[in-house]
Design an enzyme around this catalytic site. Sequence first.
Site, PDB file in Angstrom:
ATOM      1  N   SER A   2      36.139  55.694  26.433  1.00 45.53           N
ATOM      2  CA  SER A   2      35.290  56.881  26.474  1.00 45.53           C
ATOM      3  C   SER A   2      36.042  58.192  26.569  1.00 45.53           C
ATOM      4  O   SER A   2      35.501  59.239  26.190  1.00 45.53           O
ATOM      5  CB  SER A   2      34.304  56.780  27.646  1.00 45.53           C
ATOM      6  N   HIS A  11      29.929  52.924  23.770  1.00 42.28           N
ATOM      7  CA  HIS A  11      30.145  53.937  22.735  1.00 42.28           C
ATOM      8  C   HIS A  11      30.278  53.326  21.341  1.00 42.28           C
ATOM      9  O   HIS A  11      30.625  54.025  20.388  1.00 42.28           O
ATOM     10  CB  HIS A  11      31.376  54.766  23.074  1.00 42.28           C
ATOM     11  N   LYS A  37      22.862  56.329  24.659  1.00 45.29           N
ATOM     12  CA  LYS A  37      23.785  57.104  23.826  1.00 45.29           C
ATOM     13  C   LYS A  37      23.295  57.106  22.379  1.00 45.29           C
ATOM     14  O   LYS A  37      22.419  57.883  22.036  1.00 45.29           O
ATOM     15  CB  LYS A  37      25.205  56.562  23.994  1.00 45.29           C
TER      16      LYS A  37
END
Length: 402
Positions: A187, A215, A246
Site C-alpha cells: 500500500s 489494493h 476501495k
Amino acid sequence: MGSDHELLDTLRARLTRLSEQHLMRQRQQVESTCGAQLQVGGHALLAFCSNDYLGLASDTRIAEALAEGASRYGAGSGASHLISGHSAAHARLEVALAEFMAPNLVQGRALYLSSGYMANLAVITALADKHTEIFSEELNHASLIDGARLSRAKISVYPHCDLDALARLLGSSPAQHKLVVTDSVFSMDGDIAPLPGLLSLCEQHGAWLIVDDAHGFGVLGEQGRGALELSALRSPQIVLIGTLSKAAGVAGAFVAAHATVIEWLVQRSRPYIYSTASPPALAHALQTSLKIIASEEGSQRRRLLAERIAQWRHALDLLHWQPLDSSTAIQPVLIGDNQETMAAGRALRERGSWVGSVRPPTVPRGTSRLRVTLSAAHTEAQLDELIVAMQAAEKLTQRIPS
C-alpha cells in the site's frame, strides 16, 4: 487530582514531541462526495489521495442500491451474524463473491466482514496459535502485523519480496503449522508480491498462504478478480482477503477460500463471532458494485486506469525526488525528510491538488513520501495538472534539516 494532571501532562509531552518531529496528523473535512474532485474547507481540490480506483464510490447506481437496501432492511443489523444479524443481503453477497472468485478458488466459499482490518485479524487469529509460526512480509499492512501479534504464534519477518530468505526460514522451522502472510499490492510502495513463488514455497513446506488483496481486488486481472487472477493462481492453500471499500467503492471486506476454511472462520474467528454484522444495506449495494466490476464497463474502467498509470510514469520528470517503481494505481514519490514532505504536500494543495503525505510510523524512518493514488475517474487533463504541480513543488520546496 494531581495524578490526573500528571497523566495528561505525559500525553501533552508526547504530542509535543510528535509535533517537533513533524509527525502530527490532522483530519480534513470533506464536504462533497468521494470523487476525482473534492470540496474541502470551501475549496475545490483535485483528489489524488483516495483508494477509489475505479471511480465507483459516487456511482449513482450503487447509491440507489444502498438507498433501496436501507428501505428494505433498515439502518442496522441488530446483532452478530451468529445471532440474528445475518441478513439475506449478506448471504446473497457471499454467494456472488464466491461465484466471482470461483476460477481462482478450490471448492470456494466467501465470508463478508465489516472491514479489511477486521478480516485480517479474523483470518490470522483463527488459523494461528502458539504452535504456529507466521512468516510475515517486511512491508505488510498494520492489520496483518496486529493479527500476527494477537495470534500468540511465533513471528518471523522476511525481507521484502525475498523468496530465498523465506525459503530458508520455512526450511528451518520446526513449527506444527505455518502461515505465510503478505499483501498483494503493497500500500505504500505500489509494487506487487511474487505470489507464484510464495505459493510454490507454501506447497513445498505445507504452509497456508494468506494474501491481503486490498489494493488488487477489482483492479488487477482481466475480470478484476485481483492478484490471484493476474498470476493465474489456484490452490486450496490460499486464503484471500479482499477489501470492498476501495475499488468496489462501498465498505467492508471478504475472505475467499476453501469452504472448510470459511466454516472454520465462522465457528472460531473471534472478530467475526463477536461483532455486530454490518448494515445489510451495504451488502445489498455491493451486489451492484460487483456486477459493474465483472462487466465490460468494469473492464473499460480498468483500461482507463491503466492509461492514467502509463501517463504518469511517462510524463513525470523529477530532479531530486524519487518516484518508486510501481505498475499499480499507487504511485509513491520518495522524499525522505518529514518536514520537506509536509511542505511538498502544502505546495501541491496551494496549486489545487491533494496528495497524501505519508510519514513514520506508516513508512520506515527516513522514507517519508507523497503517495499519489490514481483512479479511472481522473481525466488526462487532471493528471497533467498534477504532474505540472508536482514538478513545480519540487523546485520550490527546499530540503530542511530535520
